[in-house]
Design a protein around this motif. Structure first.
Motif, PDB file in Angstrom:
ATOM      1  N   LYS A  66     -53.866 127.476 -38.932  1.00 54.79           N
ATOM      2  CA  LYS A  66     -52.883 126.525 -40.038  1.00 54.79           C
ATOM      3  C   LYS A  66     -52.591 125.443 -39.186  1.00 54.79           C
ATOM      4  N   SER A  67     -52.693 125.390 -38.141  1.00 52.87           N
ATOM      5  CA  SER A  67     -51.255 124.016 -37.323  1.00 52.87           C
ATOM      6  C   SER A  67     -52.635 123.176 -37.461  1.00 52.87           C
ATOM      7  N   THR A  68     -53.940 123.538 -37.181  1.00 53.05           N
ATOM      8  CA  THR A  68     -54.910 122.373 -37.335  1.00 53.05           C
ATOM      9  C   THR A  68     -55.252 121.701 -38.670  1.00 53.05           C
ATOM     10  N   ALA A  81     -45.869 123.427 -45.242  1.00 48.45           N
ATOM     11  CA  ALA A  81     -45.262 124.436 -44.320  1.00 48.45           C
ATOM     12  C   ALA A  81     -46.407 125.407 -43.519  1.00 48.45           C
ATOM     13  N   ASP A  82     -45.631 124.603 -42.716  1.00 51.56           N
ATOM     14  CA  ASP A  82     -46.880 125.819 -41.603  1.00 51.56           C
ATOM     15  C   ASP A  82     -46.153 126.479 -40.813  1.00 51.56           C
ATOM     16  N   ILE A  83     -46.531 127.908 -41.043  1.00 46.67           N
ATOM     17  CA  ILE A  83     -45.787 129.041 -40.937  1.00 46.67           C
ATOM     18  C   ILE A  83     -46.533 130.213 -39.621  1.00 46.67           C
ATOM     19  N   THR A 128     -49.762 130.647 -31.495  1.00 48.70           N
ATOM     20  CA  THR A 128     -48.728 129.351 -31.077  1.00 48.70           C
ATOM     21  C   THR A 128     -48.140 128.912 -31.317  1.00 48.70           C
ATOM     22  N   THR A 129     -48.084 129.456 -33.209  1.00 42.80           N
ATOM     23  CA  THR A 129     -46.606 128.262 -33.985  1.00 42.80           C
ATOM     24  C   THR A 129     -45.588 129.410 -34.080  1.00 42.80           C
ATOM     25  N   LEU A 130     -44.537 128.952 -33.457  1.00 45.62           N
ATOM     26  CA  LEU A 130     -43.564 130.333 -33.574  1.00 45.62           C
ATOM     27  C   LEU A 130     -42.280 129.787 -34.238  1.00 45.62           C
ATOM     28  N   PRO A 156     -47.827 120.271 -35.201  1.00 41.84           N
ATOM     29  CA  PRO A 156     -47.670 121.112 -33.782  1.00 41.84           C
ATOM     30  C   PRO A 156     -48.870 121.356 -33.492  1.00 41.84           C
ATOM     31  N   LYS A 157     -48.469 122.331 -32.547  1.00 39.80           N
ATOM     32  CA  LYS A 157     -49.363 123.021 -31.346  1.00 39.80           C
ATOM     33  C   LYS A 157     -50.210 123.474 -31.722  1.00 39.80           C
ATOM     34  N   ILE A 158     -51.220 123.435 -31.165  1.00 37.95           N
ATOM     35  CA  ILE A 158     -52.824 123.765 -31.430  1.00 37.95           C
ATOM     36  C   ILE A 158     -52.868 124.459 -30.797  1.00 37.95           C
TER      37      ILE A 158
HETATM   38 MG   LIG Z   1     -49.489 127.899 -35.424  1.00 36.97          MG
END
Ligand SMILES: [Mg+2]
Ligand SMILES: Nc1nc2c(ncn2[C@@H]2O[C@H](COP(=O)(O)OP(=O)(O)OP(=O)(O)O)[C@@H](O)[C@H]2O)c(=O)[nH]1
Length: 341
Positions: free
Chosen positions: A172-174, A212-214, A192-194, A184-186
């Protein structure tokens, strides 16, 4: 750092100043008559949505807000000074809820909107105002009106057009990094995503939109497993969901297992979330040996279009962006149809 999307605060508007009882006293003017001025109005407490604010973090440290009181009236008909208003800045997307009645008092959608949540008390009238033909020397004045006191809950629901949901590690973050300005951090470990991240997508033409990335969801999230479903509130207001699945984790014997897990979690959070249109996307098609799983998935979900892409290499990503735009356009179209007489 925890993402602050909830806060409990109290607000109090300023009291009105007292009206003054006073009489003119000047040499050679006996019985000068009343000259007490009015009290000043108390300050209002005002909320203002500001795009500089992203979270409710500042309310962690400060929870009590009070506007200034009005000053008391004075002799020589001097009106008391008005209390200063207190402006509280909040991020767009904040709901203001009356903690006692649980009612939504105000929902801030747009930036730069203001709302008076508690009006300052009126200033009391000075004795000058009570002078009549028969009562020429009133020895009384009005007290100021007290300010209002309110207990409030602030709840932030981010405003995004598209929400990306999926298991941890789905990419998702990628994906949000590939299509938007967000970074965001990947990493190759789950959760990974907080905290939610917003990214603005500018697809070259038309209006930019927000994705939005959750944090990832897992089975039992609605009961608090993993990071729980708390963050789903941030996609409650989206128009479209992207349901992202790591193609390498699909079991060709039971291809829809993960897809159904996520949908169950969405449904247990709210039926509304489940009713949103979903774009189903298989990610990581650059990995070798994934073609079979992709076919099995599409065969099991025959009525729906399934996009396949690689967020890492960006293959197929533009197609997804176009699809998002199409859904958003259709949504806007529906909305304007609804508004027609
Ligand atoms: Mg993530
Ligand atoms: N080969 C390949 N790896 C990918 C792709 N997309 C993401 N990854 C990798 O998958 C891992 C997880 O990616 P993230 O973007 O952090 O996944 P996420 O869904 O945000 O994960 P959480 O934040 O933990 O929920 C990372 O090691 C990425 O580099 C892809 O298209 N191809």
């Amino acid at each position: 750092m925890k993402f602050f999307d909830e806060a409990f605060i109290t607000v109090q508007s300023g009291d009105g100043g007292r009206g003054c009882v006073s009489f003119r006293r000047e040499k050679f003017i006996p019985r000068g008559g009343p000259d007490g001025g009015d009290g000043g109005k108390g300050g209002d407490v005002i909320f203002k949505s500001s795009s500089h604010r992203r979270t409710l973090y500042p309310f962690r440290f400060k929870r009590q807000f009070k506007a200034q009181n009005g000053s008391h009236g004075q002799g020589k008909r001097k009106t008391g000074k008005q209390g200063d208003d207190l402006i509280i800045e909040i991020p767009p997307g904040t709901l203001i809820i009356d903690e006692e009645t649980n009612e939504i008092v105000k929902d801030f959608i747009e930036p730069d909107a203001t709302y008076i949540i508690a009006e300052g008390g009126r200033g009391g009238q000075g004795n000058t105002r009570f002078k009549t033909a028969t009562h020429r020397a009133p020895r009384f004045a009005q007290p100021g009106e007290p300010g209002q006191f309110l207990k409030l809950k602030l709840e932030l629901k981010l405003l995004a057009d598209v929400g990306i949901v999926g298991l941890p590690n789905a990419g998702k973050s990628t994906l949000i990094s590939a299509i938007s300005s967000a970074t965001p951090k990947i990493a190759d470990y789950p959760f990974t995503t907080l905290t939610p991240t917003l990214g603005v997508v500018q697809a070259g033409w038309g209006e930019p939109f927000v994705v939005a990335d959750i944090p990832g969801l897992i089975e039992g999230a609605h009961k608090g497993v993993g990071l729980g479903t708390h963050f789903l509130r941030h996609i409650e207001r989206t128009r479209v969901l992207v349901h992202l699945i790591d193609i390498a984790t699909i079991d060709p014997q039971n291809p829809l297992a993960e897809y159904e897990t996520i949908n169950r979690e969405l449904a247990s959070y709210s039926s509304q979330l489940m009713e949103k249109p979903q774009i189903v996307v298989l990610n990581k098609i650059d990995l070798t040996g994934t073609a079979e799983a992709g076919k099995a998935f599409q065969a099991a979900l025959k009525d729906r279009e399934v996009l396949q892409l690689s967020a890492a290499t960006r293959k197929g990503v533009d197609k997804l962006t176009s699809k998002m735009i199409k859904y958003l356009d259709d949504f806007n179209q529906d909305q304007s149809d609804d508004n027609e007489p």
